[in-house]
Design a protein around this motif. Structure first.
Motif, PDB file in Angstrom:
ATOM      1  N   GLY A 188       0.793  -1.209   0.000  1.00 41.42           N
ATOM      2  CA  GLY A 188       0.000   0.000   0.000  1.00 41.42           C
ATOM      3  C   GLY A 188       0.825   1.258   0.000  1.00 41.42           C
ATOM      4  N   THR A 189       2.104   1.159  -0.354  1.00 42.69           N
ATOM      5  CA  THR A 189       2.954   2.343  -0.401  1.00 42.69           C
ATOM      6  C   THR A 189       4.077   2.129  -1.394  1.00 42.69           C
ATOM      7  OG1 THR A 189       4.493   3.707   0.835  1.00 42.69           O
ATOM      8  CG2 THR A 189       4.232   1.449   1.561  1.00 42.69           C
ATOM      9  N   LEU A 190       4.636   3.222  -1.883  1.00 39.04           N
ATOM     10  CA  LEU A 190       5.806   3.133  -2.752  1.00 39.04           C
ATOM     11  C   LEU A 190       7.077   3.490  -2.003  1.00 39.04           C
ATOM     12  CD1 LEU A 190       4.497   4.707  -6.072  1.00 39.04           C
ATOM     13  CD2 LEU A 190       5.405   2.419  -5.800  1.00 39.04           C
ATOM     14  N   SER A 191       6.925   3.921  -0.762  1.00 41.59           N
ATOM     15  CA  SER A 191       8.107   4.267   0.030  1.00 41.59           C
ATOM     16  C   SER A 191       8.844   2.990   0.435  1.00 41.59           C
ATOM     17  CB  SER A 191       7.678   5.039   1.267  1.00 41.59           C
ATOM     18  OG  SER A 191       8.605   4.820   2.305  1.00 41.59           O
ATOM     19  N   LEU A 192      10.149   2.967   0.250  1.00 41.80           N
ATOM     20  CA  LEU A 192      10.892   1.748   0.568  1.00 41.80           C
ATOM     21  C   LEU A 192      10.855   1.461   2.065  1.00 41.80           C
ATOM     22  CD1 LEU A 192      13.904   2.095  -1.866  1.00 41.80           C
ATOM     23  CD2 LEU A 192      11.899   0.661  -2.086  1.00 41.80           C
TER      24      LEU A 192
END
Lengths: 369, 434
Positions: A188-192
């Motif tokens: 649910g996120t693109l942040s690593l």
């Protein structure tokens, strides 16, 4: 809609404060981060390269480097010094500017990826909201340097190699990104950093068992790793170098420090792609699924860590990266080189359909559970 | 039968025949839509100094011209200026990966001209050394072929295992390659006392190593993909092109001189002539792998039945006088013999002097003697006019003959396949350019 998006962003940004954000100034943290990124960029590839030398030697009934430094550990440093001393030759027929810039165009993106890679709790330079997007985008710029080098060398072997590299990138970018998208969907996120946290908090539906994404997405993990190998032109996908066919591919005409820059790009790529795999599938700096790090409290035992927690987190990440580098070396030892059409066939007829299937299954599962 | 993976079947649209040396013309004659790439003579995978002029349509090979001559040594011609005995030291350097085969074929020819036959013990030792040499040669083929397909592991393994065999050769002849150990009339010297022990150790060690290769390669998906269906040369074309050895046997032709025209007592040994039907590079791999096992079978039988007795004909006009005993340097002089010629017999000294400086005359005549080398039929066509030197020595080298099939096997394949195909031919340029 807007509200929920900003809330998500806030949550991610709020969690992701780098330990290098010291003081209130702007200059000091940036300097520290630059040093951090450059140190990683120049040290980890050497460690990976040494591992490759030694592991390969061991598997091939030879010893690998033994002379330079203790157990030959400084061999790559010695190689670097040697490359600096070599004459910098530019072929007369070469397109001089393009020829000169090309290794840099390959090298810089490989360095830029290290900006967003999280190595431990708070141990990263930046936590971009679009970290995964950024990393994948930066990694695909490197091939431009390869194409430029292949074209500018005025050598048929180099030219064929450059075109092969371009075709290979197009073919394998797709499964790589599709596999990564499935991870982003599940997290649910693109942040690593967010993806690492999502793995620490992912439970098998209906139970209390924590799992890394490699387990539900074992297919995606395989696709991502194989596609990453191909992106890096690592054996058995090293057709752009293919020393038995193309002499040394796009690097044929390069000497000295420019050649060393291409080599460094390859080794840095091994590290960054392994690091991405660790972040996306292997739980980042977690030791085992569901086991909090010592001295860490928030976010499933991943954040707000004591120094012990930070150091062990970094060591765990690097350990996992080196394990993946070892697997890459193992591939190199065990397999001969594929042929160009076989390489394309694997991507278009096997990996891409499988990665679409993987994405569909993960998306449906995400909606259902 | 395997499928043929070529883009289209070989054709002869405007065949270029090259009879002179004007390669510029060949390159100019190529049309503009295609790319002419020159591979070699300095190229990582051309087995020494083979030069291939490839006409490419994209990555597909339209035509392959092999240009040879970069390793021309003039060995054939040089033999005309040396005595018959000295010839062995030349011919062993041609196909440097199969020195014992060159020596044996040459010696058999000279022996036939002389009308003599080497003693049984010498014949058996020749067989043992030749078969081990075949294994060593196949190891090098596996090593270089693997490296050319990008598998460096196969390379290090192949050269590692070959070294065990070369150690044995060194212990017997004093040198790892280019031995000049097999001479017309027999051997330069008898084998050492630990010969049997050393060979037994190899018989024990090598099967384990063969198993390693099978484990690593037989079901390796990429190894299979790279070799299956690549470089198909069917039986009919193989015969038409004069192709022999593993290439012909991989096309189902059970032609093996050891069985067809036995020499050196091969008829006493029990072994299989390995054949495959697929006619492709993978079949050649299988044939060579199994041949190594069969060679070891022959070595074991020859060692079990190794007869005693002399290793040189008992004729003082032919037997090289000095190598009566092995010295610490490998090949040396017997002190007893030195005492004999220097202190006891003037006639012996004269004989020694005549043989060493002038050699012996060989009756006039022509002979063709052939052996089954690792690469195929290695034949020596020799003419004597009754002098102490050959009038002409012509060698039918299998690498040279087999190489002419490269064009036909490569057409329609990709550049990468050309590498696999040339590797599967296993040409040794020292033998091609004589």
């Amino acid at each position: 809609m807007m509200e929920s998006a900003s809330v998500t962003a806030e949550v991610i940004v709020a969690q992701a404060v780098s330990i290098f954000d010291v003081g209130d100034g702007f200059v000091l943290p940036v300097l520290i981060k630059l040093v951090f990124v450059l140190a990683l960029f120049f040290v980890l590839p050497l460690v990976g390269g040494y591992l490759e030398h030694k592991a390969m030697g061991r598997m091939q009934a030879r010893r690998g480097p033994v002379e330079a430094g203790p157990f030959g550990s400084l061999q790559l440093v010695a190689d670097g010094i040697k490359f600096i001393q070599k004459e910098d030759l530019i072929p007369r027929a070469a397109d001089k500017w393009v020829f000169a810039i090309a290794p840099g165009v390959a090298l810089v993106p490989a360095m830029l990826i290290f900006l967003v890679l999280p190595f431990g709790p708070g141990v990263f330079a930046l936590d971009l909201e679009l970290g995964l997007f950024y990393a994948l985008a930066a990694s695909s710029v490197s091939v431009l340097g390869v194409l430029m080098g292949g074209w500018a060398s005025a050598n048929k072997f180099s030219l064929i190699a450059g075109l092969r590299a371009g075709a290979q990138l197009i073919a394998y970018e797709l499964p790589l990104i599709l596999a990564a998208i499935a991870v982003a969907v599940q997290a649910g996120t693109l942040s690593l950093v967010g993806i690492v946290e999502a793995q620490a908090n992912f439970l098998i539906p209906g139970t209390e068992i924590n799992l890394w994404f490699v387990f539900p997405q074992i297919l995606g993990f395989g696709i991502f790793f194989v596609a990453a190998l191909a992106e890096l032109s690592r054996p058995p996908f090293d057709m752009p170098i293919g020393d038995s066919e193309l002499v040394f591919g796009y690097m044929t005409e390069y000497t000295g420090i420019k050649y060393a820059m291409y080599m460094l790009t390859e080794y840095a790529g091994m590290i960054s792609m392994s690091a991405l795999t660790v972040v996306l599938y292997l739980g980042g700096w977690q030791l085992l699924p569901g086991v909090p790090l010592p001295g860490c409290e928030a976010g499933g035992g991943l954040f707000d860590c004591s120094p012990v927690g930070v150091i062990s987190g970094v060591l765990i990440t690097i350990g996992k990266i080196m394990a993946l580098v070892f697997v890459m070396v193992w591939f190199r030892v065990a397999f001969p080189r594929l042929r160009e059409d076989q390489l394309q066939r694997i991507s278009w007829l096997v990996l891409i359909p499988l990665s679409l299937l993987n994405l569909a299954v993960i998306t449906v599962a995400k909606v259902v559970f | 039968m395997s499928r043929d993976t070529r883009v289209d079947a070989p054709d002869d649209p405007d065949e270029i025949f090259v009879d002179g040396a004007d390669w510029e013309q060949v390159i100019d004659a190529v049309t503009d839509e295609t790319l002419t790439v020159n591979m070699g003579p300095q190229h990582p995978s051309t087995h020494g100094v083979l030069r291939l002029v490839l006409e490419l349509d994209g990555e597909v090979v339209r035509r392959l011209n092999s240009v040879i001559g970069y390793l021309h040594t003039g060995i054939e011609k040089s033999t005309e200026y040396r005595t018959w005995v000295q010839g062995t030291t030349f011919v062993t350097r041609m196909d440097y990966l199969s020195p014992f085969f060159n020596e044996t074929a040459y010696s058999l020819g000279v022996e036939r001209l002389l009308g003599i036959e080497a003693p049984e013990r010498a014949q058996a030792v020749r067989v043992i050394l030749m078969e081990l040499n075949r294994i060593a040669s196949h190891f090098v083929w596996l090593a270089t072929g693997g490296m050319e397909l990008g598998s460096t592991t196969v390379m290090t393994y192949g050269f590692r295992d070959r070294e065990h065999i070369l150690d044995l050769f060194e212990s017997q002849s004093g040198v790892r390659m280019n031995h000049a150990y097999i001479r017309p009339g027999g051997l330069a010297a008898d084998v050492t006392d630990d010969f049997e022990e050393r060979v037994r150790a190899l018989i024990k060690l090598l099967p384990e190593r063969f198993a390693h290769y099978e484990e690593l390669l037989l079901r390796n998906p990429i190894w299979n993909d790279r070799l299956r269906g690549v470089g198909v040369l069917n039986q009919e074309r193989a015969m038409a092109l004069g192709v022999t050895g593993p290439l012909a046997r991989a096309a189902g032709l059970p032609w093996d001189l050891r069985r067809a025209q036995p020499y050196c007592g091969y008829e006493q040994y029990d072994f299989d002539v390995v054949t495959e039907d697929a006619s492709d590079s993978f079949a050649r791999f299988l044939v060579r792998l199994e041949e190594m096992r069969q060679s070891l079978r022959i070595v074991e039988q020859a060692l079990d039945t190794l007869p005693g007795g002399p290793v040189m004909v008992d004729d003082k006009r032919i037997a090289w006088p000095s190598q009566q005993e092995l010295g610490p340097d490998g090949i040396g002089n017997s002190p007893e013999y030195i005492r004999h010629i220097m202190g006891e017999s003037m006639e012996s000294l004269i004989n020694h002097f005549k043989i060493v400086t002038q050699g012996y005359p060989v009756p006039a005549g022509q002979v063709y003697s052939a052996v089954e080398s690792p690469r195929g039929e290695l034949g020596y066509a020799m003419t004597s006019i009754g002098t102490n030197k050959p009038y002409r020595v012509h060698v039918r080298d299998p690498s040279f003959v087999n190489l002419q099939a490269a064009d036909e096997m490569s057409r329609g394949h990709q550049v990468a396949d050309v590498i696999a195909i040339v590797a599967s031919i296993d040409p040794v340029m020292g033998g091609v350019d004589r």
